[in-house]
Motif scaffolding. Structure first.
Motif, PDB file in Angstrom:
ATOM      1  N   MET A  62       0.959  -1.017  -0.157  1.00 61.59           N
ATOM      2  CA  MET A  62       0.203  -0.072  -0.088  1.00 61.59           C
ATOM      3  C   MET A  62       0.861   1.280  -0.027  1.00 61.59           C
ATOM      4  O   MET A  62       2.005   1.146   0.676  1.00 61.59           O
ATOM      5  N   ASN A  65       0.686   5.727   4.175  1.00 63.59           N
ATOM      6  CA  ASN A  65      -0.568   6.361   4.942  1.00 63.59           C
ATOM      7  C   ASN A  65      -1.731   5.836   4.007  1.00 63.59           C
ATOM      8  O   ASN A  65      -2.808   6.651   4.132  1.00 63.59           O
ATOM      9  N   GLY A  66      -1.705   5.012   3.118  1.00 64.41           N
ATOM     10  CA  GLY A  66      -2.962   4.640   2.075  1.00 64.41           C
ATOM     11  C   GLY A  66      -3.741   3.761   2.901  1.00 64.41           C
ATOM     12  O   GLY A  66      -3.387   2.770   3.992  1.00 64.41           O
ATOM     13  N   THR A  67      -5.223   3.815   2.974  1.00 61.67           N
ATOM     14  CA  THR A  67      -6.097   2.913   3.490  1.00 61.67           C
ATOM     15  C   THR A  67      -7.299   2.713   2.778  1.00 61.67           C
ATOM     16  O   THR A  67      -7.765   3.463   1.924  1.00 61.67           O
ATOM     17  N   TRP A  68      -7.824   1.468   2.691  1.00 57.74           N
ATOM     18  CA  TRP A  68      -8.868   1.028   1.977  1.00 57.74           C
ATOM     19  C   TRP A  68     -10.243   1.858   2.504  1.00 57.74           C
ATOM     20  O   TRP A  68     -11.120   2.138   1.627  1.00 57.74           O
ATOM     21  N   ASN A  69     -10.380   2.296   3.722  1.00 55.64           N
ATOM     22  CA  ASN A  69     -11.281   2.826   4.291  1.00 55.64           C
ATOM     23  C   ASN A  69     -11.587   4.412   3.341  1.00 55.64           C
ATOM     24  O   ASN A  69     -10.880   4.998   3.436  1.00 55.64           O
ATOM     25  N   GLU A  84     -12.577  -1.299   5.771  1.00 59.55           N
ATOM     26  CA  GLU A  84     -11.923  -2.469   5.927  1.00 59.55           C
ATOM     27  C   GLU A  84     -11.747  -2.872   7.402  1.00 59.55           C
ATOM     28  O   GLU A  84     -11.712  -2.166   8.388  1.00 59.55           O
ATOM     29  N   VAL A  89     -12.583  -6.483   3.279  1.00 59.02           N
ATOM     30  CA  VAL A  89     -13.162  -5.196   3.031  1.00 59.02           C
ATOM     31  C   VAL A  89     -14.603  -5.470   2.841  1.00 59.02           C
ATOM     32  O   VAL A  89     -14.953  -6.321   2.052  1.00 59.02           O
ATOM     33  N   ASN A 111      -2.073  -4.100  -1.890  1.00 57.33           N
ATOM     34  CA  ASN A 111      -2.717  -3.079  -2.448  1.00 57.33           C
ATOM     35  C   ASN A 111      -3.840  -3.649  -3.312  1.00 57.33           C
ATOM     36  O   ASN A 111      -4.341  -3.167  -4.426  1.00 57.33           O
ATOM     37  N   TYR A 139      -5.324  -0.692  -5.510  1.00 57.03           N
ATOM     38  CA  TYR A 139      -5.065   0.719  -4.951  1.00 57.03           C
ATOM     39  C   TYR A 139      -3.750   1.369  -5.418  1.00 57.03           C
ATOM     40  O   TYR A 139      -2.850   0.813  -5.279  1.00 57.03           O
ATOM     41  N   LYS A 170     -10.597   8.363  -4.981  1.00 56.27           N
ATOM     42  CA  LYS A 170     -10.906   8.460  -3.512  1.00 56.27           C
ATOM     43  C   LYS A 170     -11.319  10.090  -3.129  1.00 56.27           C
ATOM     44  O   LYS A 170     -10.610  10.936  -3.640  1.00 56.27           O
TER      45      LYS A 170
END
Length: 195
Positions: A62, A65-69, A84, A89, A111, A139, A170
């Protein structure tokens, strides 16, 4: 214009004998049946017991600081809300034209998010009211400053995981809310006490 009379076999009041195929016809039928049996499994489009189309995607790390949320926008599929939890997810979306809403879930590795999805067409009932399939998202963070993260992905029907593009951007500072989409809460008209 005159037509010649049709020739009719003499049956003497009995039914004509049925012609039975000879050994030559039977011998010809065997290779035809074998070639059909070999060809039919190659025609499986993923809806049968075959494996379907799979995406050959390798997971990476990822971005920092990347997040799926988050909430991700696509002009056709609308806002996709993703949450997530652990190594998986869950998400929901509602199409921008309001014609359908859907839900998806699946495992995450780095990712890459592989998912199964279900989409419900608003106002329809019966077998064609619901579609199901599989898909994936990767991602990504495009190069440059002040750039929004994105999802590059595809979806397919039934057992297919690929075939139709689904890319999203995003949205900044927007929190996902799975309860805001779909289900019985969809209102399509006045209620019974509309007076």
């Amino acid at each position: 214009m005159r037509f010649a009379p049709l020739h009719r076999a003499k049956t003497h009041g009995r039914l004509r004998a049925m012609r039975t195929p000879g050994w030559k016809q039977a011998l010809l039928a065997v290779p035809v049946a074998l070639s059909i049996a070999a060809f039919v499994p190659a025609c499986d489009s993923g809806g049968g017991t075959g494996g379907g189309k799979s995406a050959n995607i390798k997971a990476g790390e990822m971005p920092a600081n990347g997040t799926w949320n988050g909430v991700y926008f696509n002009p056709q599929y609308g806002n996709l809300h993703l949450v997530e939890t652990g190594g998986s997810v869950a998400g929901k979306w509602k199409r921008t034209d309001g014609s359908a809403w859907g839900e998806l879930n699946g495992p995450v590795t780095g990712n890459v998010f592989h998912f199964e999805w279900t989409e419900h067409k608003i106002g329809l009932v019966g077998p064609s009211a619901t579609s199901k399939g599989k898909g994936y998202f990767v991602y990504k963070r495009p190069p440059g400053d002040n750039i929004d993260d994105a999802l590059d992905g595809e979806w397919g029907l039934q057992n297919d995981e690929a075939g139709n593009k689904w890319d999203c951007v995003k949205q900044r500072h927007v929190q996902p809310d799975l309860k805001s989409i779909g289900g019985v809460a969809e209102s399509t008209g006045p209620s019974k006490d509309w007076k």
